[in-house]
Design a protein around this motif. Structure first.
Motif, PDB file in Angstrom:
ATOM      1  N   GLN A   1       0.827  -1.207   0.000  1.00  0.00           N
ATOM      2  CA  GLN A   1       0.000   0.000   0.000  1.00  0.00           C
ATOM      3  C   GLN A   1       0.863   1.259   0.000  1.00  0.00           C
ATOM      4  O   GLN A   1       0.554   2.236  -0.690  1.00  0.00           O
ATOM      5  N   ILE A   2       1.949   1.232   0.755  1.00  0.00           N
ATOM      6  CA  ILE A   2       2.862   2.376   0.781  1.00  0.00           C
ATOM      7  C   ILE A   2       3.522   2.549  -0.589  1.00  0.00           C
ATOM      8  O   ILE A   2       3.671   3.678  -1.085  1.00  0.00           O
ATOM      9  N   LEU A   3       3.907   1.452  -1.218  1.00  0.00           N
ATOM     10  CA  LEU A   3       4.496   1.536  -2.557  1.00  0.00           C
ATOM     11  C   LEU A   3       3.513   2.149  -3.556  1.00  0.00           C
ATOM     12  O   LEU A   3       3.892   2.987  -4.386  1.00  0.00           O
ATOM     13  N   LEU A   4       2.255   1.750  -3.484  1.00  0.00           N
ATOM     14  CA  LEU A   4       1.256   2.322  -4.381  1.00  0.00           C
ATOM     15  C   LEU A   4       1.045   3.806  -4.111  1.00  0.00           C
ATOM     16  O   LEU A   4       0.872   4.597  -5.044  1.00  0.00           O
ATOM     17  N   LYS A   5       1.080   4.201  -2.858  1.00  0.00           N
ATOM     18  CA  LYS A   5       0.940   5.622  -2.512  1.00  0.00           C
ATOM     19  C   LYS A   5       2.123   6.417  -3.052  1.00  0.00           C
ATOM     20  O   LYS A   5       1.960   7.513  -3.583  1.00  0.00           O
ATOM     21  N   LYS A   6       3.340   5.871  -2.924  1.00  0.00           N
ATOM     22  CA  LYS A   6       4.524   6.545  -3.470  1.00  0.00           C
ATOM     23  C   LYS A   6       4.413   6.681  -4.980  1.00  0.00           C
ATOM     24  O   LYS A   6       4.766   7.714  -5.541  1.00  0.00           O
ATOM     25  N   ALA A   7       3.917   5.648  -5.645  1.00  0.00           N
ATOM     26  CA  ALA A   7       3.748   5.697  -7.097  1.00  0.00           C
ATOM     27  C   ALA A   7       2.686   6.722  -7.484  1.00  0.00           C
ATOM     28  O   ALA A   7       2.832   7.417  -8.489  1.00  0.00           O
TER      29      ALA A   7
ATOM     30  N   ASN B   1       5.001   0.580 -13.974  1.00  0.00           N
ATOM     31  CA  ASN B   1       6.292   1.028 -13.458  1.00  0.00           C
ATOM     32  C   ASN B   1       6.682   0.110 -12.305  1.00  0.00           C
ATOM     33  O   ASN B   1       5.840  -0.614 -11.777  1.00  0.00           O
ATOM     34  N   PRO B   2       7.946   0.116 -11.939  1.00  0.00           N
ATOM     35  CA  PRO B   2       8.410  -0.851 -10.923  1.00  0.00           C
ATOM     36  C   PRO B   2       7.665  -0.787  -9.596  1.00  0.00           C
ATOM     37  O   PRO B   2       7.406  -1.832  -8.985  1.00  0.00           O
ATOM     38  N   LEU B   3       7.288   0.409  -9.135  1.00  0.00           N
ATOM     39  CA  LEU B   3       6.585   0.503  -7.855  1.00  0.00           C
ATOM     40  C   LEU B   3       5.219  -0.170  -7.911  1.00  0.00           C
ATOM     41  O   LEU B   3       4.848  -0.928  -7.009  1.00  0.00           O
ATOM     42  N   VAL B   4       4.474   0.090  -8.965  1.00  0.00           N
ATOM     43  CA  VAL B   4       3.125  -0.477  -9.078  1.00  0.00           C
ATOM     44  C   VAL B   4       3.194  -1.988  -9.303  1.00  0.00           C
ATOM     45  O   VAL B   4       2.483  -2.759  -8.636  1.00  0.00           O
ATOM     46  N   VAL B   5       4.049  -2.413 -10.211  1.00  0.00           N
ATOM     47  CA  VAL B   5       4.172  -3.856 -10.486  1.00  0.00           C
ATOM     48  C   VAL B   5       4.658  -4.593  -9.233  1.00  0.00           C
ATOM     49  O   VAL B   5       4.133  -5.654  -8.873  1.00  0.00           O
ATOM     50  N   GLY B   6       5.644  -4.015  -8.545  1.00  0.00           N
ATOM     51  CA  GLY B   6       6.145  -4.626  -7.312  1.00  0.00           C
ATOM     52  C   GLY B   6       5.079  -4.689  -6.228  1.00  0.00           C
ATOM     53  O   GLY B   6       4.956  -5.688  -5.514  1.00  0.00           O
ATOM     54  N   ALA B   7       4.285  -3.612  -6.113  1.00  0.00           N
ATOM     55  CA  ALA B   7       3.222  -3.578  -5.101  1.00  0.00           C
ATOM     56  C   ALA B   7       2.188  -4.667  -5.360  1.00  0.00           C
ATOM     57  O   ALA B   7       1.762  -5.363  -4.435  1.00  0.00           O
ATOM     58  N   TYR B   8       1.795  -4.832  -6.606  1.00  0.00           N
ATOM     59  CA  TYR B   8       0.809  -5.875  -6.906  1.00  0.00           C
ATOM     60  C   TYR B   8       1.405  -7.276  -6.748  1.00  0.00           C
ATOM     61  O   TYR B   8       0.698  -8.212  -6.369  1.00  0.00           O
ATOM     62  N   GLY B   9       2.695  -7.409  -7.007  1.00  0.00           N
ATOM     63  CA  GLY B   9       3.358  -8.685  -6.731  1.00  0.00           C
ATOM     64  C   GLY B   9       3.335  -9.005  -5.244  1.00  0.00           C
ATOM     65  O   GLY B   9       3.085 -10.146  -4.842  1.00  0.00           O
TER      66      GLY B   9
ATOM     67  N   PRO C   1      -0.336   7.422 -19.520  1.00  0.00           N
ATOM     68  CA  PRO C   1      -1.121   6.576 -18.611  1.00  0.00           C
ATOM     69  C   PRO C   1      -0.554   5.156 -18.491  1.00  0.00           C
ATOM     70  O   PRO C   1      -0.653   4.540 -17.431  1.00  0.00           O
ATOM     71  N   LEU C   2       0.054   4.656 -19.556  1.00  0.00           N
ATOM     72  CA  LEU C   2       0.627   3.316 -19.507  1.00  0.00           C
ATOM     73  C   LEU C   2       1.778   3.247 -18.509  1.00  0.00           C
ATOM     74  O   LEU C   2       1.888   2.299 -17.724  1.00  0.00           O
ATOM     75  N   LYS C   3       2.630   4.275 -18.508  1.00  0.00           N
ATOM     76  CA  LYS C   3       3.748   4.308 -17.553  1.00  0.00           C
ATOM     77  C   LYS C   3       3.263   4.478 -16.121  1.00  0.00           C
ATOM     78  O   LYS C   3       3.947   4.109 -15.178  1.00  0.00           O
TER      79      LYS C   3
END
Length: 114
Positions: free
Chosen positions: A22-28, A42-50, A36-38
């Motif tokens: 959740q913190i990673l998504l907030k930072k992103a 991006n690494p923060l969003v992909v990592g957060a969902y992982g 919009p695709l980026k």
């Protein structure tokens, strides 16, 4: 340690992982992106969902042995994790209202365990 104790630890770790994501998504979300695709790839969003995916798997494994009556109590610690990490990483302020919320959550956890 018993199976229940290990499962409780796994569930708490799962809640912590979910809070980190959740913190990673907030930072992103606080950043601006060229397209919009980026914004979504991006690494923060992909990592957060992982991390969310890992959290779901750990929660499912833990709930094999943790009683369902205990699960909401343990899941509520996520509010504390997110608030503390928000203070550390996002420079959010602690308000009197947040402290009262922490106190209620901790009191609930303690009372439930008695």
């Amino acid at each position: 340690m018993s199976r229940l104790e290990v499962s409780v630890c796994v569930l708490l770790f799962s809640v912590f992982i979910s809070s980190v994501s959740q913190i990673l998504l907030k930072k992103a979300a606080n950043r601006t992106y060229e397209t919009p695709l980026k914004e979504y790839l991006n690494p923060l969003v992909v990592g957060a969902y992982g991390l969310f995916f890992c959290s779901v798997i750990l929660t499912m494994l833990a709930l094999k042995y943790v009683p369902l009556s205990m699960s909401p109590i343990l899941e509520s610690t996520g509010y504390i994790f997110v608030s503390v990490m928000g203070y550390i990483f996002l420079k959010e302020k602690f308000t009197r209202r947040k402290f009262c919320g922490f106190a209620l959550i901790l009191a609930g956890v303690i009372i439930f365990n008695l």
